[in-house]
Design a protein around this motif. Structure first.
Motif, short mmCIF file in Angstrom:
data_model
loop_
_atom_site.label_atom_id
_atom_site.label_comp_id
_atom_site.label_asym_id
_atom_site.label_seq_id
_atom_site.Cartn_x
_atom_site.Cartn_y
_atom_site.Cartn_z
N LYS A 224 43.58 18.99 87.78
CA LYS A 224 43.80 20.39 87.45
C LYS A 224 44.46 21.18 88.58
CE LYS A 224 41.25 24.45 85.76
NZ LYS A 224 39.90 24.96 85.36
N VAL A 225 44.11 20.86 89.82
CA VAL A 225 44.47 21.72 90.95
C VAL A 225 45.57 21.14 91.83
CG1 VAL A 225 43.57 22.85 93.03
CG2 VAL A 225 42.18 22.79 90.96
N ALA A 226 45.62 19.81 91.97
CA ALA A 226 46.53 19.21 92.94
C ALA A 226 47.99 19.32 92.53
CB ALA A 226 46.17 17.74 93.16
N ASP A 227 48.85 19.50 93.51
CA ASP A 227 50.29 19.32 93.31
C ASP A 227 50.64 17.84 93.37
OD1 ASP A 227 51.21 22.18 93.34
OD2 ASP A 227 50.30 22.10 95.33
N ARG A 228 49.86 17.12 94.18
CA ARG A 228 50.14 15.69 94.39
C ARG A 228 48.82 14.97 94.62
NH1 ARG A 228 52.47 13.36 99.44
NH2 ARG A 228 52.57 15.54 100.09
N VAL A 229 48.71 13.79 94.07
CA VAL A 229 47.55 12.94 94.27
C VAL A 229 48.00 11.69 95.01
CG1 VAL A 229 45.74 11.56 93.16
CG2 VAL A 229 46.34 13.82 92.24
N VAL A 230 47.24 11.32 96.04
CA VAL A 230 47.52 10.13 96.84
C VAL A 230 46.38 9.14 96.61
CG1 VAL A 230 47.76 9.23 99.19
CG2 VAL A 230 48.79 11.44 98.58
N PHE A 231 46.73 7.95 96.15
CA PHE A 231 45.73 6.91 95.92
C PHE A 231 45.78 5.91 97.07
CE2 PHE A 231 44.80 2.60 94.16
CZ PHE A 231 43.43 2.78 94.00
N MET A 232 44.62 5.71 97.72
CA MET A 232 44.52 4.77 98.83
C MET A 232 43.63 3.59 98.46
SD MET A 232 44.17 7.12 102.28
CE MET A 232 44.09 5.61 103.28
N ASP A 233 43.94 2.45 99.04
CA ASP A 233 43.08 1.28 98.89
C ASP A 233 43.33 0.36 100.08
OD1 ASP A 233 41.18 -0.37 97.56
OD2 ASP A 233 42.80 -1.65 96.84
N GLN A 234 42.24 -0.12 100.69
CA GLN A 234 42.31 -1.06 101.80
C GLN A 234 43.24 -0.58 102.92
OE1 GLN A 234 42.92 -5.12 100.49
NE2 GLN A 234 41.47 -4.90 98.81
N GLY A 235 43.16 0.72 103.21
CA GLY A 235 43.84 1.26 104.37
C GLY A 235 45.31 1.57 104.20
N VAL A 236 45.81 1.53 102.98
CA VAL A 236 47.21 1.87 102.74
C VAL A 236 47.32 2.85 101.59
CG1 VAL A 236 48.02 -0.38 103.58
CG2 VAL A 236 47.61 -0.04 101.14
N VAL A 237 48.43 3.59 101.56
CA VAL A 237 48.75 4.44 100.42
C VAL A 237 49.41 3.56 99.37
CG1 VAL A 237 50.14 6.36 99.57
CG2 VAL A 237 48.96 6.55 101.77
N VAL A 238 48.73 3.38 98.25
CA VAL A 238 49.23 2.49 97.19
C VAL A 238 50.20 3.23 96.28
CG1 VAL A 238 48.56 1.06 95.21
CG2 VAL A 238 47.12 1.13 97.26
N GLU A 239 49.88 4.49 95.98
CA GLU A 239 50.68 5.24 95.03
C GLU A 239 50.47 6.73 95.27
OE1 GLU A 239 51.33 5.08 90.17
OE2 GLU A 239 50.25 3.48 91.20
N SER A 240 51.51 7.51 95.01
CA SER A 240 51.45 8.95 95.23
C SER A 240 52.35 9.64 94.23
CB SER A 240 51.89 9.28 96.66
OG SER A 240 51.94 10.68 96.87
N GLY A 241 51.89 10.79 93.71
CA GLY A 241 52.72 11.53 92.77
C GLY A 241 51.97 12.68 92.14
N PRO A 242 52.65 13.45 91.28
CA PRO A 242 51.99 14.53 90.55
C PRO A 242 50.85 13.98 89.70
CG PRO A 242 54.37 14.68 90.34
CD PRO A 242 54.09 13.36 90.96
N PRO A 243 49.74 14.71 89.58
CA PRO A 243 48.59 14.16 88.85
C PRO A 243 48.90 13.80 87.40
CG PRO A 243 48.30 16.51 89.35
CD PRO A 243 49.45 16.03 90.15
N ALA A 244 49.74 14.57 86.76
CA ALA A 244 50.06 14.27 85.35
C ALA A 244 50.70 12.89 85.22
CB ALA A 244 50.98 15.34 84.77
#
Length: 266
Positions: A224-244
């Motif tokens: 609802k609030v974020a402009d961007r969501v960053v997904f992390m796993d095992q110490g790295v950024v796996v994926e990033s983008g608008p929440p929709a």
């Protein structure tokens, strides 16, 4: 409610992490993190426990050192005198100066039990900003009012609910008038019925244009609030983008699995 200011994608980053590595002993916790935060942007960092989310946020405030790469706040290198090895730690005074525009809210409220809500908010204003008591108390009351707790100013932490204590912690961080706010799982220590009151305060800050980086497990809030969501796993950024896009069309199998698990639990 007025429309929230959009992030200024053309301006230079207010926070920039480049090729940052963090170790705890022989454990490689963060592995070459790259992340940029623009003014008025709200970024939510999600991921499983142990993925490095909180360590990243704490490193961005230099509450944890980092061994490689760089972190810049408003174009100023944080923590070290140079990027090149061998790197020397900056002085505490200069570190505090660089991160002076950042406010941080933790999982635990970290309130002083012997001080009232007013005292918890005003004390740093007197000790760090050198405001006199009258000015510090006035600013503290103003910020307690912003989080809906002006009437609780003379209550001690033991007299407040967990949600109210976290709102005092937010008021305390905001009273120093930061340009950027970091939140490290601010609702994780709360009973479920108290989570909403804290998220409402954070949503209001977003509406006012505050630049925010939020480590959270509250997926609905992030959507609802974020402009961007960053997904992390095992110490790295796996994926990033608008929440929709990120929530509806995850590109990586790991994010797909994470969201499926979350949907099953919710």
């Amino acid at each position: 409610m007025t429309q929230r200011p959009s992030p200024n994608w053309t301006q230079r980053s207010v926070v920039k992490v480049e090729k940052m590595h963090k170790y705890f002993g022989t454990s490689h916790i963060l592995k070459g993190i790259d992340l940029e935060i623009r003014g008025s942007e709200v970024v939510c960092i999600i991921g499983p426990s142990g993925s490095g989310k909180s360590t990243l946020l704490r490193s961005m405030a230099f509450l944890e050192t980092y061994e490689e790469g760089q972190i810049r706040i408003k174009d100023r290198l944080l923590g070290y005198r140079s990027v090149e090895a061998p790197r020397l730690l900056e002085t505490t005074r200069n570190i505090n100066d660089v991160r002076g525009c950042v406010g941080m809210v933790f999982q635990q409220f970290n309130l002083w039990p012997h001080m009232t809500a007013l005292g918890n908010v005003s004390e740093a204003l007197k000790q760090v900003l050198n405001l006199d008591r009258q000015a510090a108390d006035a600013r503290a009351l103003e910020n307690l009012a912003k989080v809906g707790l002006e009437e609780k100013a003379n209550h001690y932490p033991s007299q407040l609910s967990g949600g109210q204590q976290q709102r005092v912690a937010i008021a305390r961080a905001m009273a120093k008038q930061p340009e950027i706010m970091f939140f490290d799982e601010p609702t994780s220590a709360l009973d479920p019925e108290l989570v909403g009151e804290v998220l409402t305060v954070m949503q209001t800050l977003a509406q006012e244009g505050m630049t925010m980086v939020i480590v959270t497990h509250e997926m609905g809030f992030a959507a609802k609030v974020a402009d961007r969501v960053v997904f992390m796993d095992q110490g790295v950024v796996v994926e990033s983008g608008p929440p929709a896009e990120l929530f509806k069309n995850p590109q990586s199998p790991r994010l797909q699995q994470f969201l499926e698990t979350w949907n099953e639990r919710s």
